[in-house]
Design an enzyme around this catalytic site. Structure first.
Site, PDB file in Angstrom:
ATOM      1  N   ASP A 266       1.852   4.055   0.653  1.00  0.00           N
ATOM      2  CA  ASP A 266       1.811   3.874  -0.792  1.00  0.00           C
ATOM      3  C   ASP A 266       1.302   2.449  -1.046  1.00  0.00           C
ATOM      4  O   ASP A 266       1.340   1.575  -0.170  1.00  0.00           O
ATOM      5  CB  ASP A 266       3.175   4.113  -1.421  1.00  0.00           C
TER       6      ASP A 266
HETATM    7  C1  BGC Z   1       2.378   5.144  -6.617  1.00  0.00           C
HETATM    8  C2  BGC Z   1       1.506   6.203  -5.983  1.00  0.00           C
HETATM    9  C3  BGC Z   1       0.076   6.004  -6.408  1.00  0.00           C
HETATM   10  C4  BGC Z   1      -0.369   4.587  -6.072  1.00  0.00           C
HETATM   11  C5  BGC Z   1      -1.780   4.281  -6.481  1.00  0.00           C
HETATM   12  C6  BGC Z   1       1.833   3.747  -6.360  1.00  0.00           C
HETATM   13  O1  BGC Z   1       2.563   2.796  -7.043  1.00  0.00           O
HETATM   14  O2  BGC Z   1       3.690   5.265  -6.145  1.00  0.00           O
HETATM   15  O3  BGC Z   1       1.954   7.472  -6.330  1.00  0.00           O
HETATM   16  O4  BGC Z   1      -0.759   6.946  -5.804  1.00  0.00           O
HETATM   17  O5  BGC Z   1       0.482   3.667  -6.724  1.00  0.00           O
HETATM   18  O6  BGC Z   1      -1.944   4.281  -7.838  1.00  0.00           O
END
Ligand code: BGC
Length: 741
Positions: A266
């Site tokens: 993530d």
């Molecule tokens: C989220 C993800 C997301 C990523 C990119 C993160 O903070 O938890 O679900 O894909 O950001 O935007």
């Protein structure tokens, strides 16, 4: 002379082709394995390592372009293309570029309320095509986390509290994405079930609970769906950060489930280490280079890590890129497909099926135009106002939302006006849009409090106006609920009630008009106890794409018969949830050592309420229709190692309708405590008035199995099992006992 120049041009043109033939990784006739090994053998250590970090130099550089931080770099020397990532969860979200619009097609909770995987396949296919048209090749989604608690900020972005329902939608989605050229990356692996402290919370979950509740969605996405990417979650699990959790990333994901793809972290805070993450099997660090890059090179140079580890991490990524045609630019779609009429039509189908009729006393719905000459449509969600945070009207917030076309989302009021030809429709705001539930620090809280005070003053006047209007109309539709400023990534909701003055609005309006219907719009549980007895009808229209307004109007006036069913339980009160199933903490993130013990174990959602024998407001799987259905002739036949279950469903009413038939299994006697019932099958069946159809299900061994903590294996114990077929988890129509030897 002319001929000579032509020959020269010809020669120059074919040189790359001749060269390509001699360079195996450029030869499309060779297998992805051979091409992967070949390109890998030509790369320097620096080049390899560069491929294992996302774009963006460090935390916080989000960029504004189509790609921004949403990708991994290309390699010009070798012609390795970039991975261009997007979110295709609700439509396409393309980097942070809000000018790149797409069809706002669906939400996970909305599509789950339809219980219609065939429709989801069409919707996800359309989104995949739009992603390709917008030059993306990897989808950061969809969310397969289980809805553990009704206040979770990303509940709207998840499917259900039930692992079987989640699995069926997850598999459908992955297959549709990858069949259309998009590498699909289910997330957040695993046990990412709340937003508070999401970067560092330590979730303590026993293995049986993981296996039976939190892992099945991912397992099915990998083993059945063939997912080629997985996103590792921020949180820790039993003490280890998910992106350095070898047990899950390697032993379970790769060795047990046969995952052949690559794992990315993530974003921003997903990775916490260099060597442990690499050894655990984290292929790509997102975004930017914090723990990989130079630190990975240093670890190899000082002997902490063997270069073969880096090779393997990259091998898995390159193999996916070759397999999915990324190197060969295989997938193309015209820009005209984005927000095409065909796609808007699918969005309308989704919206028609994502509404759940919760209450319909005196058959107030559908509204009868010959009796209702004047109708008031009231409420902050009946129409987008400038008070709704941008892009947050009729959808949840965070990275899963869509940057849709301006004015693409239908306003219920306008759509009701266009359908209700013989009824005069009058609109009133009713009260202000509350967008102040987030925890954003003390300063913001103070501003919020001041704004809440000001809104309260204004609301007195707005409610007064609404009441005056309600007194002089034949019926009232109140469109109230949540929006993406209230339920969103990063913040869990603070309470389960309608925010702002909406409860007061319902109470006062329903007092002066007995024919009041409430339409809730949102993406998770809303406590309705304070006002549900005051109104005749309640429809929960889950966020479900840009056509929500039209579908709502069609349902209110009977052009469409509601057919959705709840993918989550609606208890009478949030107090009925087991204690400690979420951490409520007053201020945002914390770096302290917070653990959340999943003490309820496998008893999540209806599994808990059934065990505790709690009364439900609306049980899991609940939803009414404008017609009624009869269940008959349940038969269960054993065929080899499977059971074939058939049941006949009849539409008893005078109008056509769809019923979602649910199949639950209950183990009568077990050496270990098991849920009262577990969903193991469902089918949506369309029936003309008076029509009957036979619905069939197949139950395989896994429908009867539990994870044994002793033997660490899936186990089916011999004995009696009850097969239950019903309209929801508390309305079992027919059942049969079977014996398993
Ligand atoms: C989220 C993800 C997301 C990523 C990119 C993160 O903070 O938890 O679900 O894909 O950001 O935007």
């Amino acid at each position: 002379m002319k001929i000579n120049i032509l020959s020269l041009i010809f020669l120059l043109a074919i040189i790359p082709l001749i060269k390509a033939q001699t360079i195996p990784y450029k030869d499309t006739s060779l297998s992805p394995e051979i091409r992967t090994e070949d390109v890998l053998s030509r790369m320097t250590l620096e080049e390899k390592v560069t491929q294992l970090s996302g774009l963006g130099k460090g935390q916080g550089e989000f960029g504004n372009s189509n790609v921004g931080i949403f990708g991994t770099p290309g390699n010009e020397r070798l012609g390795i293309p970039k991975l261009v990532m997007g979110h295709g969860i609700t439509g396409v979200r393309s980097g942070r570029d809000t000018t790149v619009n797409s069809t706002y097609m669906m939400t996970p909770i909305g599509i789950a309320a339809s219980w219609d995987t065939e429709l989801y396949e069409r919707a996800a296919t359309a989104v995949a095509k739009e992603m390709v048209a917008l030059n993306q090749n990897l989808n950061l989604g969809t969310t397969l986390n289980i809805i553990r608690h009704p206040l979770g900020g990303r509940n709207w972005e998840s499917f259900s509290e039930d692992p079987y329902l989640t699995s069926r939608f997850g598999v459908t989605y992955v297959k549709a994405m990858q069949a259309n050229g998009i590498i699909c990356g289910p997330k957040h692996f695993v046990a990412n079930n709340q937003e508070r402290h999401r970067f560092d919370i330590n979730n303590v979950v026993d293995e049986r609970t993981l296996r039976e509740i939190y892992l099945p969605g991912f397992k099915a996405a990998v083993m059945e769906g063939g997912a080629l990417n997985i996103m590792g979650a921020y949180n820790r699990l039993n003490g280890t950060y998910m992106c350095e959790n070898k047990w899950l990333l390697t032993d379970i994901l790769r060795k047990e489930w046969g995952f052949k793809g690559f794992v990315l972290s993530d974003f921003a805070n997903g990775v916490q280490s260099t060597v442990p993450s690499a050894l655990a099997g984290l292929n790509v660090e997102m975004h930017g280079t914090k723990y990989y890059g130079d630190k990975l090179i240093a670890a190899i140079k000082n002997g902490e890590l063997d270069e073969s580890v880096v090779d393997q991490l990259l091998r898995e990524k390159l193999w996916v890129m070759f397999s999915m045609g990324v190197f060969d630019k295989k997938w193309k779609q015209p820009k005209s497909i984005v927000h095409s009429d065909a796609h808007k039509k699918i969005a309308l189908d989704v919206a028609r099926k994502a509404a759940v009729l919760l209450k319909n006393d005196d058959a107030i719905l559908p509204l009868n135009q010959s009796k209702i000459k004047k109708l008031a449509v009231i409420g902050p969600n009946a129409k987008r106002t400038s008070d709704h945070p941008t892009y947050y009207y009729m959808q949840g917030g965070g990275s899963g939302r869509t940057y849709h076309f301006k004015n693409a989302i239908n306003n219920p009021v306008d759509e009701i006006k266009s359908i209700a030809k013989n009824t005069k429709v009058i609109y009133a705001l009713g009260c202000t849009v509350s967008n102040k539930s987030r925890e954003t620090g003390d300063k913001k809280k103070l501003e919020d409090q001041q704004k809440i005070k000001a809104d309260k003053e204004q609301d007195k006047k707005l409610i007064y106006d609404a009441v005056q209007l309600a007194k002089h109309v034949d019926a009232v539709v109140l469109v109230v609920g949540l929006h993406g400023g209230l339920e969103t990534e990063g913040w869990d909701r603070e309470h389960p009630y309608l925010p702002g003055s909406q409860v007061e609005l319902i109470k006062q309006v329903s007092k002066v008009n007995p024919n009041t219907v409430v339409v809730l719009t949102g993406g998770s549980f809303i406590d309705v106890s304070e006002w549900i007895d005051d109104v005749k009808g309640v429809l929960y229209h889950f966020y479900c794409g840009e056509k929500i307004g039209q579908a709502m109007a069609e349902i209110l006036f009977g052009d469409v018969n509601p057919s959705g069913k709840l993918p989550v339980s609606f208890p009478k009160s949030i107090e009925q949830y087991p204690e400690g199933s979420i951490l409520i903490h007053p201020i945002g993130y914390s770096k302290s050592n917070i653990s959340n013990i999943y003490s309820e174990g496998i008893f999540v959602g209806y599994r808990y309420f059934d065990k505790a024998q709690e009364d439900m407001r609306f049980p899991f799987g609940y939803g009414l229709s404008y017609t009624t259905f009869d269940y008959s002739q349940l038969e269960v036949k054993k065929i080899n190692n499977t059971f074939k279950v058939t049941v006949t469903i009849t539409n008893l009413g005078h109008i056509d309708g769809d019923e979602v038939v649910q199949l639950y299994v209950n183990d009568q006697k077990s050496s270990i405590e098991r849920p009262v019932r577990e969903l193991k099958g469902f089918a949506r069946v369309s029936l003309k008035a008076g029509e009957s159809k036979k619905v069939a299900f197949t139950l395989k061994e896994d429908a009867f199995a539990f994870w044994s903590p002793n033997t660490k294996q899936w186990t089916v114990e011999s004995g009696e099992f009850i097969i239950e077929v019903g309209a929801n988890s508390r309305d079992i129509k027919l059942s049969k006992t079977i014996k398993i030897d």
